[in-house]
Design a protein around this motif. Structure first.
Motif, PDB file in Angstrom:
ATOM      1  N   UNK A  36       0.912  -1.309  -0.050  1.00 34.95           N
ATOM      2  CA  UNK A  36      -0.108   0.145  -0.058  1.00 34.95           C
ATOM      3  C   UNK A  36       0.702   1.293   0.043  1.00 34.95           C
ATOM      4  N   UNK A  37       2.093   1.143   0.557  1.00 33.00           N
ATOM      5  CA  UNK A  37       3.072   2.247   0.481  1.00 33.00           C
ATOM      6  C   UNK A  37       4.162   2.196  -0.710  1.00 33.00           C
ATOM      7  N   UNK A  38       3.744   1.343  -1.676  1.00 33.09           N
ATOM      8  CA  UNK A  38       4.934   1.375  -2.676  1.00 33.09           C
ATOM      9  C   UNK A  38       4.349   1.609  -3.924  1.00 33.09           C
ATOM     10  N   UNK A  39       5.082   2.233  -4.714  1.00 32.29           N
ATOM     11  CA  UNK A  39       4.436   2.456  -6.303  1.00 32.29           C
ATOM     12  C   UNK A  39       5.726   1.919  -7.056  1.00 32.29           C
ATOM     13  N   UNK A  40       5.405   0.887  -7.901  1.00 28.57           N
ATOM     14  CA  UNK A  40       6.458   0.002  -8.705  1.00 28.57           C
ATOM     15  C   UNK A  40       6.336   0.464  -9.915  1.00 28.57           C
ATOM     16  N   UNK A  41       7.289   1.000 -10.911  1.00 28.43           N
ATOM     17  CA  UNK A  41       7.073   1.488 -12.073  1.00 28.43           C
ATOM     18  C   UNK A  41       8.127   0.448 -13.071  1.00 28.43           C
ATOM     19  N   UNK A  42       7.640  -0.246 -14.014  1.00 25.10           N
ATOM     20  CA  UNK A  42       8.540  -0.930 -14.944  1.00 25.10           C
ATOM     21  C   UNK A  42       8.479  -0.141 -16.126  1.00 25.10           C
ATOM     22  N   UNK A  43       9.649   0.349 -16.677  1.00 27.56           N
ATOM     23  CA  UNK A  43       9.512   1.153 -18.019  1.00 27.56           C
ATOM     24  C   UNK A  43      10.055   0.386 -19.153  1.00 27.56           C
ATOM     25  N   UNK A  44       9.182   0.162 -20.006  1.00 29.71           N
ATOM     26  CA  UNK A  44       9.633  -0.470 -21.457  1.00 29.71           C
ATOM     27  C   UNK A  44       9.744   0.510 -22.338  1.00 29.71           C
ATOM     28  N   UNK A  45      10.103   0.018 -23.642  1.00 30.21           N
ATOM     29  CA  UNK A  45      10.293   0.855 -24.597  1.00 30.21           C
ATOM     30  C   UNK A  45       9.135   1.970 -24.857  1.00 30.21           C
ATOM     31  N   UNK A  46       9.296   3.190 -25.171  1.00 31.35           N
ATOM     32  CA  UNK A  46       8.389   4.510 -24.883  1.00 31.35           C
ATOM     33  C   UNK A  46       7.514   3.932 -25.946  1.00 31.35           C
ATOM     34  N   UNK A  47       6.008   4.456 -25.559  1.00 33.98           N
ATOM     35  CA  UNK A  47       4.881   4.525 -26.588  1.00 33.98           C
ATOM     36  C   UNK A  47       5.396   5.469 -27.781  1.00 33.98           C
ATOM     37  N   UNK A  48       4.259   5.616 -28.596  1.00 35.88           N
ATOM     38  CA  UNK A  48       4.606   6.695 -29.478  1.00 35.88           C
ATOM     39  C   UNK A  48       3.977   7.891 -28.841  1.00 35.88           C
ATOM     40  N   UNK A  49       3.108   7.981 -27.854  1.00 34.00           N
ATOM     41  CA  UNK A  49       2.518   9.147 -27.215  1.00 34.00           C
ATOM     42  C   UNK A  49       4.026   9.701 -26.143  1.00 34.00           C
ATOM     43  N   UNK A  50       4.589   8.850 -25.519  1.00 35.23           N
ATOM     44  CA  UNK A  50       5.613   8.976 -24.582  1.00 35.23           C
ATOM     45  C   UNK A  50       6.808   9.456 -25.527  1.00 35.23           C
ATOM     46  N   UNK A  51       7.022   9.238 -26.777  1.00 34.13           N
ATOM     47  CA  UNK A  51       8.044   9.572 -27.575  1.00 34.13           C
ATOM     48  C   UNK A  51       7.663  11.160 -28.244  1.00 34.13           C
ATOM     49  N   UNK A  52       6.579  11.295 -28.209  1.00 29.82           N
ATOM     50  CA  UNK A  52       6.086  12.552 -28.601  1.00 29.82           C
ATOM     51  C   UNK A  52       6.481  13.630 -27.638  1.00 29.82           C
ATOM     52  N   UNK A  53       6.719  13.404 -26.417  1.00 31.98           N
ATOM     53  CA  UNK A  53       6.986  14.237 -25.430  1.00 31.98           C
ATOM     54  C   UNK A  53       8.548  14.077 -24.758  1.00 31.98           C
ATOM     55  N   UNK A  54       8.970  15.051 -24.158  1.00 27.12           N
ATOM     56  CA  UNK A  54      10.240  15.258 -23.371  1.00 27.12           C
ATOM     57  C   UNK A  54      10.399  13.847 -22.927  1.00 27.12           C
ATOM     58  N   UNK A  55      11.762  13.234 -22.658  1.00 32.13           N
ATOM     59  CA  UNK A  55      12.047  11.867 -22.186  1.00 32.13           C
ATOM     60  C   UNK A  55      11.666  11.909 -20.558  1.00 32.13           C
ATOM     61  N   UNK A  56      11.434  12.880 -19.950  1.00 34.34           N
ATOM     62  CA  UNK A  56      10.943  12.983 -18.579  1.00 34.34           C
ATOM     63  C   UNK A  56       9.589  12.953 -18.324  1.00 34.34           C
ATOM     64  N   UNK A  57       8.822  13.280 -19.456  1.00 33.14           N
ATOM     65  CA  UNK A  57       7.434  13.262 -19.136  1.00 33.14           C
ATOM     66  C   UNK A  57       6.725  12.045 -18.671  1.00 33.14           C
TER      67      UNK A  57
END
Lengths: 281, 281
Positions: B94-115
């Motif tokens: 409940x106090x954790x937030x896990x994120x696993x980053x894969x190859x960026x999506x098209x939408x993610x690529x359209x933004x700056x890399x920190x978005x």
């Protein structure tokens, strides 16, 4: 033959009277000692099944879409957070998505009530946990008159349609009502006020909510009567005893995942070829 | 006097040569048996500190803003997922937030890399874990020439500014490079190909990536040389031995949280008044 917790704890088809369902019972297990002795085996099984569920969504030629969503509802102190910690806590956090729903923000209120819920749904292969959920929109909203009756009344049907849609897309929804007595709540609130490590969990609004106990029980009865479907049944968990709550929900999740029966996905490549490639690299 | 893992494992100030840092060492602990014996104590301490961190952001008259972000980077099979399971796994999900980053999506690529990174940041009181991160944008992106050099070159500075901004807002960033040998990777890839429960973790692209080992090591050296700051230092974790990796990262998190020193928040109400209200309700 092991007892089926999904059968035993399922909300009855006949109209539910919560006052008739004991909150301190422990069906399916003899004693605390018995539960604590058996728990590790089922916790291990739960962790294994979660890994398979995740795996089959992330491998093979045709990744599976199935996932699981555990919905936790219950009065303050009924143990929603404790269930996240002790039951979800045995699974790999990489395959978990926990959402704790608070009072909706202004933006959330500007959308339909399922908008924020949909955004929080687990991806294929994940186990999602909702600590509170869309059911708040027919619980506190109904008891506190936050929207007109003709609006919240429609929501039972909307919720059933929504959960059918989830099922059609591969999500198994497990809904647990953590059933405690009014007296248990009193003891737990007083315990929070006596423990410096728990003072932060107490909210001065808790007493006002508590005074609405009968209205909440009635609102929960409507939830159980109107939204416990074949597709997404409600389970009533006697939750006065924390050890039973943890044990019962673990058993429910294991049974549900065993029914999904997730499989290790086969290789979508030729294993011998790949061994040679790795050895040569 | 206990050894300081944050001191011992911190990336050196002088230019890092990864080939000079043993990946099978186990500084700070004598043996596997020793680590396994000591681990439960530190795991318990980690869970306790996480709960305090969460509590102090959710109670008192002035909730704290502090949180923690663990960034995991390393070659395939270096144990990022294993760290999530075994190290993060001892904390309350409940106090954790896990994120696993894969190859960026098209939408993610359209933004700056920190978005997409900003969207995944942990809330106050939470422990966030990034399995891969914004560092991929100067690792695979550099090695595979996915953007022009003049663009990825700027990112080291942008990352340092970003992490300074996080620190200024109360986020302690703990960055772990899971350092394995090329031979360990070979063994682990072959083990995946030999185990029906692990076939799904193998990707035919893994060999192509593995062939770029020297370029990746160089790219990691640049990361360690250019982005290990006083504010957000890198730790180099010898990770050929899974037991050491788990033990070392647990110790790092405990030390880091002890430095944050989260406190149980005081009541923002009068305790005796509330006891009377609960008793009367």
């Amino acid at each position: 033959m092991a007892k089926s917790f999904t059968k035993m704890l399922r909300a009855p088809d006949s109209p539910v009277k919560l006052s008739k369902i004991p909150s301190d019972a422990h069906p399916g297990v003899d004693s605390k000692a018995d539960a604590l002795r058996k728990l590790p085996k089922f916790a291990g099984r739960l962790a294994d099944l979660q890994e398979r569920l995740f795996a089959q969504a992330h491998g093979g030629t045709k990744p599976a879409r199935q996932n699981l969503l555990l919905v936790l509802q219950g009065m303050d102190t009924s143990g929603k957070g404790g269930t996240v910690k002790h039951v979800a806590g045995v699974m790999d956090p990489g395959g978990l998505r926990i959402n704790s729903f608070k009072a909706p923000t202004k933006e959330e209120l500007a959308h339909d009530f399922l908008w924020r819920i949909r955004k929080a749904l687990p991806a294929p292969g994940m186990v999602g946990v909702f600590d509170r959920s869309h059911y708040e929109d027919v619980l506190i909203v109904r008891v506190r008159d936050l929207v007109p009756r003709d609006r919240w009344e429609l929501r039972y049907g909307l919720i059933n349609e929504f959960e059918q849609e989830l099922a059609d897309q591969g999500t198994t929804v497990v809904k647990c009502f953590l059933h405690i007595s009014r007296d248990t709540q009193k003891k737990r609130l007083l315990a929070r006020l006596d423990d410096p490590t728990k003072l932060w969990k107490y909210n001065t609004n808790d007493v006002a909510e508590r005074k609405l106990w009968p209205a909440y029980q009635e609102a929960y009865e409507s939830v159980l009567n109107l939204t416990s479907t074949e597709t997404a049944p409600w389970y009533v968990i006697p939750a006065d005893r924390k050890w039973y709550r943890n044990y019962a929900i673990t058993r429910l999740l294991v049974e549900t995942l065993e029914r999904i029966d997730p499989q290790w996905p086969p290789a979508d490549y030729d294993i011998e070829t790949e061994k040679k490639r790795v050895l040569a690299s």
